[in-house]
Design a protein around this motif. Sequence first.
Motif, PDB file in Angstrom:
ATOM      1  N   ASP A   1     -15.993  31.388   9.856  1.00  0.00           N
ATOM      2  CA  ASP A   1     -15.034  32.410  10.277  1.00  0.00           C
ATOM      3  C   ASP A   1     -15.700  33.547  11.033  1.00  0.00           C
ATOM      4  O   ASP A   1     -15.044  34.283  11.760  1.00  0.00           O
ATOM      5  CB  ASP A   1     -14.318  33.015   9.058  1.00  0.00           C
ATOM      6  CG  ASP A   1     -13.423  31.988   8.406  1.00  0.00           C
ATOM      7  OD1 ASP A   1     -12.825  31.180   9.142  1.00  0.00           O
ATOM      8  OD2 ASP A   1     -13.349  31.979   7.163  1.00  0.00           O
ATOM      9  N   ARG A   2     -16.994  33.720  10.798  1.00  0.00           N
ATOM     10  CA  ARG A   2     -17.736  34.785  11.482  1.00  0.00           C
ATOM     11  C   ARG A   2     -18.973  34.174  12.113  1.00  0.00           C
ATOM     12  O   ARG A   2     -19.563  33.247  11.549  1.00  0.00           O
ATOM     13  CB  ARG A   2     -18.159  35.887  10.507  1.00  0.00           C
ATOM     14  CG  ARG A   2     -17.034  36.513   9.698  1.00  0.00           C
ATOM     15  CD  ARG A   2     -17.516  37.784   9.007  1.00  0.00           C
ATOM     16  NE  ARG A   2     -17.905  38.809   9.961  1.00  0.00           N
ATOM     17  CZ  ARG A   2     -17.051  39.668  10.524  1.00  0.00           C
ATOM     18  NH1 ARG A   2     -15.783  39.654  10.207  1.00  0.00           N
ATOM     19  NH2 ARG A   2     -17.481  40.561  11.404  1.00  0.00           N
ATOM     20  N   VAL A   3     -19.367  34.717  13.261  1.00  0.00           N
ATOM     21  CA  VAL A   3     -20.536  34.183  13.954  1.00  0.00           C
ATOM     22  C   VAL A   3     -21.626  35.259  13.976  1.00  0.00           C
ATOM     23  O   VAL A   3     -21.435  36.339  14.539  1.00  0.00           O
ATOM     24  CB  VAL A   3     -20.153  33.762  15.392  1.00  0.00           C
ATOM     25  CG1 VAL A   3     -21.390  33.400  16.200  1.00  0.00           C
ATOM     26  CG2 VAL A   3     -19.177  32.593  15.336  1.00  0.00           C
ATOM     27  N   PRO A   4     -22.768  34.979  13.335  1.00  0.00           N
ATOM     28  CA  PRO A   4     -23.863  35.960  13.322  1.00  0.00           C
ATOM     29  C   PRO A   4     -24.616  36.000  14.657  1.00  0.00           C
ATOM     30  O   PRO A   4     -24.841  34.959  15.278  1.00  0.00           O
ATOM     31  CB  PRO A   4     -24.799  35.451  12.218  1.00  0.00           C
ATOM     32  CG  PRO A   4     -24.183  34.237  11.637  1.00  0.00           C
ATOM     33  CD  PRO A   4     -23.068  33.795  12.516  1.00  0.00           C
ATOM     34  N   PHE A   5     -24.991  37.200  15.058  1.00  0.00           N
ATOM     35  CA  PHE A   5     -25.782  37.400  16.282  1.00  0.00           C
ATOM     36  C   PHE A   5     -27.103  38.071  15.922  1.00  0.00           C
ATOM     37  O   PHE A   5     -27.227  38.706  14.874  1.00  0.00           O
ATOM     38  CB  PHE A   5     -25.007  38.271  17.280  1.00  0.00           C
ATOM     39  CG  PHE A   5     -23.882  37.523  17.941  1.00  0.00           C
ATOM     40  CD1 PHE A   5     -24.083  36.877  19.150  1.00  0.00           C
ATOM     41  CD2 PHE A   5     -22.639  37.425  17.333  1.00  0.00           C
ATOM     42  CE1 PHE A   5     -23.060  36.159  19.747  1.00  0.00           C
ATOM     43  CE2 PHE A   5     -21.598  36.705  17.920  1.00  0.00           C
ATOM     44  CZ  PHE A   5     -21.819  36.077  19.134  1.00  0.00           C
ATOM     45  N   ALA A   6     -28.066  37.924  16.848  1.00  0.00           N
ATOM     46  CA  ALA A   6     -29.374  38.570  16.675  1.00  0.00           C
ATOM     47  C   ALA A   6     -29.435  39.816  17.549  1.00  0.00           C
ATOM     48  O   ALA A   6     -28.808  39.858  18.613  1.00  0.00           O
ATOM     49  CB  ALA A   6     -30.481  37.595  17.093  1.00  0.00           C
ATOM     50  N   ALA A   7     -30.198  40.810  17.113  1.00  0.00           N
ATOM     51  CA  ALA A   7     -30.465  41.966  17.990  1.00  0.00           C
ATOM     52  C   ALA A   7     -31.356  41.480  19.121  1.00  0.00           C
ATOM     53  O   ALA A   7     -32.370  40.821  18.869  1.00  0.00           O
ATOM     54  CB  ALA A   7     -31.180  43.059  17.214  1.00  0.00           C
ATOM     55  N   TYR A   8     -30.970  41.774  20.352  1.00  0.00           N
ATOM     56  CA  TYR A   8     -31.776  41.331  21.503  1.00  0.00           C
ATOM     57  C   TYR A   8     -32.607  42.519  21.966  1.00  0.00           C
ATOM     58  O   TYR A   8     -32.121  43.396  22.669  1.00  0.00           O
ATOM     59  CB  TYR A   8     -30.834  40.843  22.617  1.00  0.00           C
ATOM     60  CG  TYR A   8     -31.446  39.839  23.563  1.00  0.00           C
ATOM     61  CD1 TYR A   8     -32.792  39.884  23.892  1.00  0.00           C
ATOM     62  CD2 TYR A   8     -30.673  38.835  24.133  1.00  0.00           C
ATOM     63  CE1 TYR A   8     -33.353  38.961  24.748  1.00  0.00           C
ATOM     64  CE2 TYR A   8     -31.215  37.901  25.000  1.00  0.00           C
ATOM     65  CZ  TYR A   8     -32.558  37.968  25.302  1.00  0.00           C
ATOM     66  OH  TYR A   8     -33.094  37.046  26.156  1.00  0.00           O
ATOM     67  N   LEU A   9     -33.878  42.533  21.539  1.00  0.00           N
ATOM     68  CA  LEU A   9     -34.749  43.681  21.829  1.00  0.00           C
ATOM     69  C   LEU A   9     -35.419  43.499  23.184  1.00  0.00           C
ATOM     70  O   LEU A   9     -35.944  42.418  23.482  1.00  0.00           O
ATOM     71  CB  LEU A   9     -35.816  43.808  20.747  1.00  0.00           C
ATOM     72  CG  LEU A   9     -35.302  43.841  19.303  1.00  0.00           C
ATOM     73  CD1 LEU A   9     -36.473  43.909  18.328  1.00  0.00           C
ATOM     74  CD2 LEU A   9     -34.358  45.029  19.098  1.00  0.00           C
ATOM     75  N   PHE A  10     -35.410  44.533  23.965  1.00  0.00           N
ATOM     76  CA  PHE A  10     -36.049  44.514  25.287  1.00  0.00           C
ATOM     77  C   PHE A  10     -37.038  45.673  25.412  1.00  0.00           C
ATOM     78  O   PHE A  10     -36.756  46.782  24.945  1.00  0.00           O
ATOM     79  CB  PHE A  10     -35.004  44.717  26.400  1.00  0.00           C
ATOM     80  CG  PHE A  10     -34.258  43.483  26.802  1.00  0.00           C
ATOM     81  CD1 PHE A  10     -34.648  42.745  27.917  1.00  0.00           C
ATOM     82  CD2 PHE A  10     -33.154  43.061  26.085  1.00  0.00           C
ATOM     83  CE1 PHE A  10     -33.943  41.607  28.301  1.00  0.00           C
ATOM     84  CE2 PHE A  10     -32.445  41.929  26.466  1.00  0.00           C
ATOM     85  CZ  PHE A  10     -32.841  41.202  27.579  1.00  0.00           C
TER      86      PHE A  10
END
Length: 409
Positions: free
Chosen positions: A133-142
């Motif tokens: 039901d939920r999709v986890p995302f990663a922090a995209y560090l630049f």
Amino acid sequence: MRIVDLRATPIAVGDPPLRSAFGLHAPFALRTIVEVETDEGVTGIGETYGGEAPLRALERARPAVVGRDPWQLTPLRVELERRDGHRPAGFAWESRALAGPALFSAIEVACLDAIGKATRRPVVDLLGGRVRDRVPFAAYLFFKHARDDGWGEVMTADALVAEARTMRKWYGFRSLKLKGGVLEPDREAEAILALREAFGPDVPLRLDPNAAWSIATGLRIAGRLRGALEYLEDPTPGIDGMSEVARGAPMPLATNMCVTQFDHLAPAVAKKAVGVVLTDHHMWGGMRATVELGRICRTFGLGVSMHSNSHLGISLAAMVHVAAAVPELTYACDTHYPWQTDEVIKGGKLRFEDGSIAVPDGAGLGVELDRDALERLHEQYKRCGLTLRDDVTEMRKVEPDWRPHVGDW
Ligand code: GKR
Ligand code: MG
């Protein structure tokens, strides 16, 4: 149901000065908003790569699209391949020609949105239903240059840890991905170790130098980061090079560069080049193809994650629907979304809670186009003067002698 019109509107959205092995992000990222209007009063929407080339490709596709029943997606794909040849999408944003699978994907998403709206079902149901039901995302560090964007300059490990803290505080991300290929490889390894030190072993870390390193550097840095990374993404170019690094690396290698289409899977599997494939419906031929990719990856024992470029909420909604439909996608997905402040959907930006996004409940993609915002971002496109992504030129405005590292660092 018949498609009566296919519209493509180029837009430019503000983008911070992010660094990667390709150079420097320009002040605007380009996207194209695709609309498929039907004779049943519903219009499906999609979002894809930006600039002039996608517009030309979508215009070329128009005769194959207008007059067609949007349910007839496989015949549409076959027809586009017949007209355009089965040209590969190429890697990520370089599929700026919007050919083959990427062209089909741009239209497929809008057709699925139209079908979902007409049948009052969310797109995830058209893909076979949701496994989450939920999709986890990663922090995209630049790493990034200074600008008045609230983030400031981030070119050291300390500044990167601060960026990660902010991302985690604001969005609740659990996994952290560092876009590498910017600093000398050992400095990037040290940045990863600083993240590890700051956030502890329970926060999964990834490093992606976008194939800037040599095989020897890939092996050395992989050894240095033993135990610190959940995967190392594209340390070096090509299936053969990746295979050599994979043989000695203590962690799985992942890719969105050397395996970007179905034809690449057989050699990559035979040469044991990668352990994780980053899907991306924009590049892999659409949302249904991404579901198929998940199953193929499972067959060959490959993990599945998800790739991202700079994008807005229509793409994010599509990513969430497709991610919810792929059981094999067990890694937190990439997203550039927090870096974009502009938006083209009604209601403003989609919200992350605890680092994840709930699958939208509404019909189709569950998001609506904000026509005023579309007009404003289209005007911004006309004013900004950019017609394709060119990070090298942008970088050379700052360092005239700068050249990209491609497998030679
Ligand atoms: O936005 O600079 C960037 C990224 O490097 C992007 O272009 C890549 O496609 O995020 C991407 C990746 O994972 O390789
Ligand atoms: Mg990558």
